[in-house]
Design a protein around this motif. Structure first.
Motif, PDB file in Angstrom:
ATOM      1  N   CYS A 204      -1.510   1.331  10.503  1.00  0.00           N
ATOM      2  CA  CYS A 204      -1.427   2.038   9.219  1.00  0.00           C
ATOM      3  C   CYS A 204      -2.816   2.149   8.609  1.00  0.00           C
ATOM      4  O   CYS A 204      -3.420   1.148   8.264  1.00  0.00           O
TER       5      CYS A 204
ATOM      6  N   THR B 150      -0.629   7.582  10.818  1.00  0.00           N
ATOM      7  CA  THR B 150      -0.641   6.464  11.742  1.00  0.00           C
ATOM      8  C   THR B 150      -1.302   6.967  13.006  1.00  0.00           C
ATOM      9  O   THR B 150      -1.094   8.107  13.426  1.00  0.00           O
TER      10      THR B 150
ATOM     11  N   CYS C  73      -1.232  -1.497   3.204  1.00  0.00           N
ATOM     12  CA  CYS C  73      -0.527  -0.624   4.149  1.00  0.00           C
ATOM     13  C   CYS C  73       0.976  -0.868   4.092  1.00  0.00           C
ATOM     14  O   CYS C  73       1.770   0.074   4.069  1.00  0.00           O
ATOM     15  N   ARG C  74       1.359  -2.134   4.073  1.00  0.00           N
ATOM     16  CA  ARG C  74       2.789  -2.472   4.057  1.00  0.00           C
ATOM     17  C   ARG C  74       3.457  -1.988   2.777  1.00  0.00           C
ATOM     18  O   ARG C  74       4.642  -1.722   2.764  1.00  0.00           O
ATOM     19  N   LEU C  75       2.683  -1.873   1.708  1.00  0.00           N
ATOM     20  CA  LEU C  75       3.222  -1.364   0.443  1.00  0.00           C
ATOM     21  C   LEU C  75       3.193   0.168   0.384  1.00  0.00           C
ATOM     22  O   LEU C  75       3.560   0.761  -0.634  1.00  0.00           O
ATOM     23  N   GLY C  76       2.711   0.809   1.452  1.00  0.00           N
ATOM     24  CA  GLY C  76       2.731   2.268   1.527  1.00  0.00           C
ATOM     25  C   GLY C  76       1.476   2.972   1.056  1.00  0.00           C
ATOM     26  O   GLY C  76       1.460   4.190   0.912  1.00  0.00           O
TER      27      GLY C  76
ATOM     28  N   HIS D 194      -4.009  -4.945   5.038  1.00  0.00           N
ATOM     29  CA  HIS D 194      -2.686  -4.940   5.661  1.00  0.00           C
ATOM     30  C   HIS D 194      -1.586  -4.921   4.607  1.00  0.00           C
ATOM     31  O   HIS D 194      -0.604  -4.188   4.734  1.00  0.00           O
ATOM     32  N   LYS D 195      -1.739  -5.719   3.569  1.00  0.00           N
ATOM     33  CA  LYS D 195      -0.736  -5.749   2.497  1.00  0.00           C
ATOM     34  C   LYS D 195      -0.618  -4.378   1.839  1.00  0.00           C
ATOM     35  O   LYS D 195       0.496  -3.901   1.571  1.00  0.00           O
TER      36      LYS D 195
ATOM     37  N   GLN E 118      -1.462  -6.481  13.414  1.00  0.00           N
ATOM     38  CA  GLN E 118      -0.355  -7.368  13.112  1.00  0.00           C
ATOM     39  C   GLN E 118      -0.650  -8.066  11.793  1.00  0.00           C
ATOM     40  O   GLN E 118      -1.790  -8.125  11.368  1.00  0.00           O
ATOM     41  N   PRO E 119       0.394  -8.634  11.191  1.00  0.00           N
ATOM     42  CA  PRO E 119       0.134  -9.366   9.945  1.00  0.00           C
ATOM     43  C   PRO E 119      -0.887 -10.464  10.174  1.00  0.00           C
ATOM     44  O   PRO E 119      -0.927 -11.059  11.252  1.00  0.00           O
TER      45      PRO E 119
ATOM     46  N   LYS F 153      -0.880   9.954   4.304  1.00  0.00           N
ATOM     47  CA  LYS F 153      -0.733   8.766   5.131  1.00  0.00           C
ATOM     48  C   LYS F 153      -0.644   9.178   6.594  1.00  0.00           C
ATOM     49  O   LYS F 153       0.022  10.142   6.947  1.00  0.00           O
TER      50      LYS F 153
END
Length: 192
Positions: free
Chosen positions: A4, A15, A59-62, A56-57, A33-34, A13
């Motif tokens: 991401c 990928t 990305c995980r939140l969009g 990373h955080k 990876q996390p 956005k």
């Protein structure tokens, strides 16, 4: 195995997989990876772990996240300028929700670099998040930027209202090198 983050060519956005990354090294992943617990990845720098965890955080939140090293950022602005696409490139950077800039002030900045950095930060100021990493202590940044007037303007946009994580201690690379080095206190061999 997808990552991401956003590419430099367009907004929105995206990928990118390994094939796209091989073709365009600027599509550098924030993380595959996390982040693991720091004790499990002692070969990485603490600065890198924090940067990757934040990216990373996001990305995980969009959020769109772009990671760029300062030398590559300036190479990209020079290429964009020479091809007449600087304005478009700066707009692309301004649209990124999170821009992670690595290795601030390690190399000297030219007049164009300072102006480009000012424009990037001005476009993002109070609108988008910018994460900056540096091995140089903050009190030295002004001198490293060069031009006092632009240094004031750049640092005004970077420092005021920013959260600062100052990591102390030896670099993890240095600590690892010491751990891998044979013990220098060994007894000389009997053959000498």
């Amino acid at each position: 195995d997808r990552v991401c983050h956003s590419g430099l060519e367009g907004g929105g956005k995206r990928t990118h997989g390994p094939e796209e990354e091989r073709r365009d090294p600027s599509l550098r992943p924030v993380d595959r990876q996390p982040p693991e617990h720091p004790h499990h990845r002692s070969h990485r720098s603490r600065k890198e772990l924090h940067r990757k965890a934040l990216g990373h955080k996001a990305c995980r939140l969009g959020y769109n996240v772009l990671l760029v090293r300062f030398p590559r950022l300036f190479q990209s602005t020079e290429i964009a300028r020479s091809t007449g696409k600087l304005h478009s490139f700066l707009k692309t950077l301004a649209r990124q929700d999170v821009l992670i800039l690595e290795d601030f002030a390690l190399t000297p900045m030219t007049s164009e670099h300072r102006q480009d950095l000012f424009e990037i930060l001005e476009d993002r100021h109070n609108l988008r998040s910018t994460i900056l990493t540096s091995q140089i202590r903050r009190p030295e940044w002004h001198d490293r930027i060069g031009d006092p007037t632009l240094a004031d303007a750049i640092l005004d946009r970077l420092v005021h209202g920013a959260y600062t994580l100052e990591l102390k201690g030896e670099s993890m690379r240095k600590t690892r090198a010491k751990a891998l080095r044979p013990d220098s206190r060994q007894e000389p061999s009997q053959d000498q």
